[in-house]
Design an enzyme around this catalytic site. Structure first.
Site, PDB file in Angstrom:
ATOM      1  N   HIS A  20       0.797  -1.215  -0.062  1.00 51.60           N
ATOM      2  CA  HIS A  20      -0.036  -0.124  -0.134  1.00 51.60           C
ATOM      3  C   HIS A  20       1.031   1.280  -0.173  1.00 51.60           C
ATOM      4  O   HIS A  20       2.081   1.173   0.225  1.00 51.60           O
ATOM      5  CB  HIS A  20      -1.008   0.008   1.345  1.00 51.60           C
ATOM      6  CG  HIS A  20      -0.430   0.237   2.654  1.00 51.60           C
ATOM      7  ND1 HIS A  20      -1.126   0.596   3.764  1.00 51.60           N
ATOM      8  CD2 HIS A  20       0.846   0.460   2.900  1.00 51.60           C
ATOM      9  CE1 HIS A  20      -0.411   0.870   4.617  1.00 51.60           C
ATOM     10  NE2 HIS A  20       0.872   0.666   4.337  1.00 51.60           N
ATOM     11  N   CYS A  39       6.092   6.389   3.714  1.00 54.27           N
ATOM     12  CA  CYS A  39       4.699   5.618   3.355  1.00 54.27           C
ATOM     13  C   CYS A  39       3.857   6.198   2.258  1.00 54.27           C
ATOM     14  O   CYS A  39       3.063   5.511   1.665  1.00 54.27           O
ATOM     15  CB  CYS A  39       3.688   5.815   4.589  1.00 54.27           C
ATOM     16  SG  CYS A  39       4.516   4.945   6.014  1.00 54.27           S
ATOM     17  N   HIS A  45       4.815   0.343  -0.779  1.00 55.18           N
ATOM     18  CA  HIS A  45       5.620  -0.557   0.106  1.00 55.18           C
ATOM     19  C   HIS A  45       4.789  -1.653   0.596  1.00 55.18           C
ATOM     20  O   HIS A  45       3.855  -1.616   0.632  1.00 55.18           O
ATOM     21  CB  HIS A  45       6.324   0.098   1.277  1.00 55.18           C
ATOM     22  CG  HIS A  45       5.362   0.803   1.979  1.00 55.18           C
ATOM     23  ND1 HIS A  45       4.746   2.094   1.807  1.00 55.18           N
ATOM     24  CD2 HIS A  45       4.904   0.404   3.204  1.00 55.18           C
ATOM     25  CE1 HIS A  45       3.860   2.277   2.616  1.00 55.18           C
ATOM     26  NE2 HIS A  45       3.854   1.319   3.755  1.00 55.18           N
ATOM     27  N   HIS A  47       3.892  -4.763   3.472  1.00 55.42           N
ATOM     28  CA  HIS A  47       3.944  -5.337   5.165  1.00 55.42           C
ATOM     29  C   HIS A  47       3.462  -6.984   4.985  1.00 55.42           C
ATOM     30  O   HIS A  47       2.512  -7.318   4.303  1.00 55.42           O
ATOM     31  CB  HIS A  47       2.879  -4.691   5.895  1.00 55.42           C
ATOM     32  CG  HIS A  47       3.299  -3.122   5.839  1.00 55.42           C
ATOM     33  ND1 HIS A  47       4.142  -2.651   6.807  1.00 55.42           N
ATOM     34  CD2 HIS A  47       2.696  -2.055   5.224  1.00 55.42           C
ATOM     35  CE1 HIS A  47       4.165  -1.181   6.619  1.00 55.42           C
ATOM     36  NE2 HIS A  47       3.245  -1.024   5.924  1.00 55.42           N
ATOM     37  N   ASP A  85      -4.169 -11.133  -0.050  1.00 59.48           N
ATOM     38  CA  ASP A  85      -2.920 -11.463  -0.063  1.00 59.48           C
ATOM     39  C   ASP A  85      -2.172 -11.283  -1.527  1.00 59.48           C
ATOM     40  O   ASP A  85      -2.959 -11.535  -2.396  1.00 59.48           O
ATOM     41  CB  ASP A  85      -2.710 -13.054   0.405  1.00 59.48           C
ATOM     42  CG  ASP A  85      -1.551 -13.444   0.636  1.00 59.48           C
ATOM     43  OD1 ASP A  85      -0.628 -12.846   1.359  1.00 59.48           O
ATOM     44  OD2 ASP A  85      -1.298 -14.728   0.180  1.00 59.48           O
ATOM     45  N   HIS A  86      -1.109 -10.581  -1.277  1.00 58.08           N
ATOM     46  CA  HIS A  86      -0.299 -10.193  -2.570  1.00 58.08           C
ATOM     47  C   HIS A  86      -1.010  -9.308  -3.331  1.00 58.08           C
ATOM     48  O   HIS A  86      -0.771  -9.239  -4.830  1.00 58.08           O
ATOM     49  CB  HIS A  86       0.359 -11.450  -3.232  1.00 58.08           C
ATOM     50  CG  HIS A  86       1.272 -12.377  -2.579  1.00 58.08           C
ATOM     51  ND1 HIS A  86       1.144 -13.061  -1.329  1.00 58.08           N
ATOM     52  CD2 HIS A  86       2.370 -12.420  -2.723  1.00 58.08           C
ATOM     53  CE1 HIS A  86       2.281 -13.581  -1.104  1.00 58.08           C
ATOM     54  NE2 HIS A  86       2.881 -13.075  -1.825  1.00 58.08           N
ATOM     55  N   GLU A 130       0.443  -3.976  11.615  1.00 57.07           N
ATOM     56  CA  GLU A 130       1.304  -3.829  10.489  1.00 57.07           C
ATOM     57  C   GLU A 130       2.806  -4.109  10.489  1.00 57.07           C
ATOM     58  O   GLU A 130       3.338  -4.490   9.531  1.00 57.07           O
ATOM     59  CB  GLU A 130       0.805  -2.240  10.211  1.00 57.07           C
ATOM     60  CG  GLU A 130       1.538  -2.108   8.850  1.00 57.07           C
ATOM     61  CD  GLU A 130       0.880  -0.275   8.485  1.00 57.07           C
ATOM     62  OE1 GLU A 130       0.320  -0.182   7.911  1.00 57.07           O
ATOM     63  OE2 GLU A 130       1.107   0.450   9.453  1.00 57.07           O
TER      64      GLU A 130
HETATM   65 NI    NI Z   1       2.797   0.900   5.312  1.00 58.42          NI
END
Ligand code: NI
Length: 141
Positions: A20, A39, A45, A47, A85-86, A130
């Site tokens: 995100h 961010c 990026h 998580h 996911d992904h 996160e």
């Molecule tokens: Ni983030």
């Protein structure tokens, strides 16, 4: 055995990896960078998210269970963690589209999907982790 009904809270953890960025399109790039820092990186990026789903209820006398955790796992995976996911949380998920995919907004959107699916148990809380230092909790308020 007393006749008192004993309410138990039971939690299932599921995980997903997703990308995100935190970026307000009404702001300039410089404003986004100043507020969100790394961010806001336009190339996103990722998580390794952990989602904790806690339900509450009374153990069924036949099964000893508040809810079959295999069933809870299936509900969470099918409706939340497999679809996320992904994925890119800014772009790929219809129910997040148009909102800032912060953990605050993600967790309340997850609640709205899971809460009606809980059948005989009551969804008590969600926790979305996160990073090892940052997580949110939501109780449906
Ligand atoms: Ni983030």
């Amino acid at each position: 055995m007393s006749g008192k009904q004993k309410i138990v809270y039971i939690t299932r953890r599921e995980r997903f990896n997703a990308a995100h960025k935190l970026y307000n399109p009404n702001w300039t790039e410089a404003e986004n960078e100043a507020f969100f820092g790394k961010c806001s990186n336009k190339f996103y990026h990722g998580h390794n998210f952990e989602l904790f789903v806690t339900i509450k209820g009374i153990a069924n006398p036949e099964t000893g269970m508040v809810m079959d955790l295999k069933k809870l796992k299936k509900v969470i995976k099918e409706n939340i963690t497999d679809p996320l996911d992904h994925r890119n949380l800014n772009e790929d998920i219809p129910w997040l589209k148009g909102s800032m995919p912060s953990i605050e907004n993600i967790i309340t959107a997850i609640w709205d999907i899971l809460e009606p699916l809980m059948e005989n148990s009551k969804l008590h809380s969600l926790k979305l982790v996160e990073t090892e230092n940052n997580f949110v909790e939501y109780f449906g308020e």
